[in-house]
Design an enzyme around this catalytic site. Structure first.
Site, short mmCIF file in Angstrom:
data_model
loop_
_atom_site.label_atom_id
_atom_site.label_comp_id
_atom_site.label_asym_id
_atom_site.label_seq_id
_atom_site.Cartn_x
_atom_site.Cartn_y
_atom_site.Cartn_z
N THR A 18 0.94 -1.37 -0.05
CA THR A 18 -0.03 0.12 -0.15
C THR A 18 0.83 1.07 -0.01
O THR A 18 0.64 2.28 -0.73
CB THR A 18 -1.02 -0.11 1.12
N THR A 95 1.43 -4.47 4.25
CA THR A 95 1.34 -4.56 5.53
C THR A 95 0.82 -6.13 5.93
O THR A 95 0.92 -6.72 6.86
CB THR A 95 0.24 -3.67 6.55
N ASP A 96 0.11 -6.62 4.96
CA ASP A 96 -0.50 -7.82 5.11
C ASP A 96 0.30 -8.94 5.50
O ASP A 96 0.04 -9.74 6.43
CB ASP A 96 -1.13 -8.42 3.74
N1 DAS Z 1 -2.91 -4.58 2.52
C1 DAS Z 1 -1.77 -3.95 1.70
C2 DAS Z 1 -0.75 -3.05 2.27
O1 DAS Z 1 -1.09 -2.80 3.76
C3 DAS Z 1 -1.65 -4.90 0.62
C4 DAS Z 1 -0.23 -5.54 0.97
O2 DAS Z 1 0.06 -6.30 1.80
O3 DAS Z 1 0.73 -5.54 -0.05
O4 DAS Z 1 0.37 -2.84 2.10
#
Ligand code: DAS
Length: 338
Positions: A18, A95-96
């Site tokens: 993100t 973050t995933d």
């Molecule tokens: N959920 C998104 C992020 O927080 C996508 C990812 O993890 O790539 O970055």
């Protein structure tokens, strides 16, 4: 004019996510990862006064697509920087999967200087994107002389979290990262990193270049599930299994014998699906209880949740470890909080 060569050196590796996601003006589709470390740091002019930056666009992906092999390659790049005088390293990514990638890097990189992972919950096209502030805080931690002996930490929302505890707890909130058992290790206020406490160190896995990682399954227990996914675990080629069990470490009574049979053939680690606290070892005695499962050969995950237990088991098996090494590895990880 300030002599910038006096500033600590920090390398920033971008992996996508993100924080790097945007779209073409007027495009109807969703955002996708497009920005690299150079663009992410250029958007934060304050960085100029904190560190001499090296920027490396390492991957450009959604973080669920990162692999253990990517992390081994990244760990080699990080280790090269930290052993040649860099003050620290920052990794920007989605973050995933940070709860897993941070723990893997914590186990893969052995250094007194910090590896700091950050990301963003609001992409650059939204009001109030958190990426720039997170990058600034992350570089401040990486460059801080007192940020030693931290291992890999996750810095978002001005909090500093230990890799072994941090979890993503919310789908969209900037305060999604929490260390549910202990709270954050520290925080950043008015640009100063504060470290409240440090973790005991643990073993590292530093010789995994070129190794193909074995498959390790992660299965979560749920009400009324008859456990039919357990049967094919071995024939599907998995080399190990992590079970996220109910509560303190419990499964339906009917599943206990199958898990015991599997534990005779491969390492089976018992973790809890609750998201906080250590799996029990000596409290309950009913069929399918933690005592029953441990007697059948399952290995307690300690305070590690299912995804982190799977990371540890994967690294041990990739290093050529067997079931006894997995047992020892989880035991010694548990001793880091004793
Ligand atoms: N959920 C998104 C992020 O927080 C996508 C990812 O993890 O790539 O970055």
């Amino acid at each position: 004019m300030k002599d910038r060569t006096d500033l600590p050196r920090v390398a920033v590796f971008s992996l996508g996510g993100t924080i790097a996601s945007t779209n073409q003006p007027g495009s109807a589709g969703g955002v996708t990862p497009q920005l690299g470390a150079a663009e992410l740091t250029a958007a934060v002019p304050q960085l100029e006064d904190i560190a001499q930056l090296e920027t490396v666009a390492f991957r450009q992906t959604a973080s669920g697509d990162l692999t253990f092999e990517d992390l081994v390659a990244l760990a080699a790049e990080i280790t090269a920087r930290l052993s040649s005088g860099y003050a620290g390293v920052v990794v920007t990514q989605g973050t995933d999967s940070i709860e897993e990638t941070s723990f893997a890097l914590d186990l893969l990189v052995e250094s007194d200087r910090p590896v700091v992972i950050t990301g963003a919950m609001r992409n650059p096209t939204l009001a109030g994107p958190d990426g720039p502030a997170n990058v600034l805080a992350a570089v401040r931690v990486a460059a801080a002389p007192h940020a030693d002996a931290l291992g890999c930490v996750v810095v978002l929302n001005d909090q500093i979290h230990a890799a072994r505890f941090v979890r993503k707890t919310n789908t969209s909130s900037p305060s999604t990262f929490q260390s549910t058992v202990v709270g954050p290790l520290g925080w950043v206020t008015e640009g100063r990193p504060h470290i409240a406490f440090r973790m005991r160190d643990h073993a590292h896995f530093t010789a995994l270049a070129g190794i193909r990682f074995p498959a390790v399954a992660l299965l979560k227990m749920s009400l009324g599930d008859d456990g039919r996914l357990l049967g094919p675990v071995e024939s599907l080629g998995y080399r190990g299994l992590v079970v996220e069990a109910f509560g303190g470490g419990h499964v339906r009574a009917a599943l206990a014998p199958t898990l015991g049979d599997l534990a005779a053939k491969m390492p089976v680690v018992l973790s809890s699906r609750t998201g906080s606290g250590s799996v029990l070892q000596e409290t309950y005695g009913f069929p399918g209880s933690e005592r029953d499962l441990l007697e059948r050969g399952l290995i307690p995950a300690g305070f590690l949740d299912g995804p982190k237990a799977r990371v540890l088991m994967s690294l041990i098996l990739a290093s050529g470890g067997d079931i006894n090494d997995v047992r020892d590895g989880f035991d010694s990880m548990g001793q880091t909080t004793r």
